[in-house]
Design a protein around this motif. Structure first.
Motif, mmCIF file in Angstrom:
data_model
loop_
_atom_site.group_PDB
_atom_site.id
_atom_site.type_symbol
_atom_site.label_atom_id
_atom_site.label_comp_id
_atom_site.label_asym_id
_atom_site.label_seq_id
_atom_site.Cartn_x
_atom_site.Cartn_y
_atom_site.Cartn_z
ATOM 1 N N ASP A 13 49.849 30.926 51.175
ATOM 2 C CA ASP A 13 49.510 32.361 51.214
ATOM 3 C C ASP A 13 50.389 33.136 52.209
ATOM 4 O O ASP A 13 50.185 34.342 52.397
ATOM 5 N N LEU A 18 43.970 32.806 54.263
ATOM 6 C CA LEU A 18 42.995 32.374 53.252
ATOM 7 C C LEU A 18 42.774 30.860 53.237
ATOM 8 O O LEU A 18 41.782 30.387 52.685
ATOM 9 N N ARG A 173 38.250 35.643 50.363
ATOM 10 C CA ARG A 173 39.090 35.103 49.277
ATOM 11 C C ARG A 173 39.068 35.995 48.047
ATOM 12 O O ARG A 173 39.887 35.850 47.151
#
Ligand code: GTB
Length: 214
Positions: A13, A18, A173
């Motif tokens: 990411d 995340l 998320r």
């Protein structure tokens, strides 16, 4: 005794926070415990040395003296049990906070993961157009219920707890999907979590490890 956790050597990411080491970092920051982070590559994760720490070859792991743990929920629970700041003293309130940790991981997170997997793994599949609305409905069903429970409270059950840490982490998320924005009270709840100094320290620390070069 030094606490060492593992994280992606380079998170896919790119530092958005995340990956699940952020949850562990956040818990450690909330209780004021210093920790070291060891970056692990995807290849190293599947090799014997790492499999001895994590049977499923994943991050995060947690090591403290002769204790080795895996599973983010178990790690955050351990931190919250050993140090003040994440679980209330009152026995019933404590049990409820733990219930919210489980609810985050086993009731709210699964449909959110399903949505992520559909986007990531099924983007070229002919059934995606039909499947996606069903997946989104399952996410919305949980968000509707969570939003109704939270109402205009700041946190899920009284003061901030490990239950909120886990729920906010799970909801984060969803951010890229835009679905969180459909729920103003949940968006504000997540923003309250992100505004906590301990979260900010955890986020910055993982970002420093994952910042794209240049
Ligand atoms: N149930 C375990 C736990 O809660 O600790 C799940 C651990 C897990 O999913 N670990 C992932 C992992 O190690 C990283 S966090 N994956 C490598 C593998 O399985 O080989 C999940 C994750 C990964 C990437 C992003 N991202 O790039 O946005 C977000 C979350």
């Amino acid at each position: 005794m030094t606490i060492t956790i593992t994280a992606f050597e380079s998170s896919p990411d790119g530092g958005k926070g995340l990956a699940r080491d952020t949850r562990v970092r956040w818990a450690l920051e909330e209780v004021g415990q210093p920790y070291k982070v060891r970056g692990v590559s995807f290849k190293a994760m599947k090799e014997p040395a790492h499999l001895a720490l994590h049977p499923f070859g994943q991050i995060p792991t947690y090591q403290e003296a002769d204790l080795g743990l895996f599973e983010t929920g178990a790690i955050v629970f351990h931190i919250a049990e050993r140090h003040a700041g994440l679980l209330p003293d009152d026995a019933n309130a404590r049990a409820r906070a733990i219930t919210w940790m489980f609810a985050a991981l086993s009731t709210v997170e699964p449909p959110i993961l399903e949505l992520g997997n559909a986007r990531l793994l099924e983007s070229d599949k002919p059934w995606l157009e039909e499947h996606m609305p069903l997946v989104k409905d399952r996410v919305r069903a949980r968000l509707d219920q969570l939003s109704a429970h939270l109402g205009d409270a700041d946190w899920l059950d009284g003061g901030f707890s490990a239950g909120d840490l886990m729920m906010v982490s799970v909801l984060l998320r969803l951010k890229p999907s835009g679905m969180l924005a459909e729920y103003p009270n949940l968006s504000a709840y997540v923003a309250r979590g992100e505004a906590r100094p301990a979260y900010k320290r955890a986020f910055e620390a993982q970002l420093a490890m994952n910042k794209p070069a240049g």
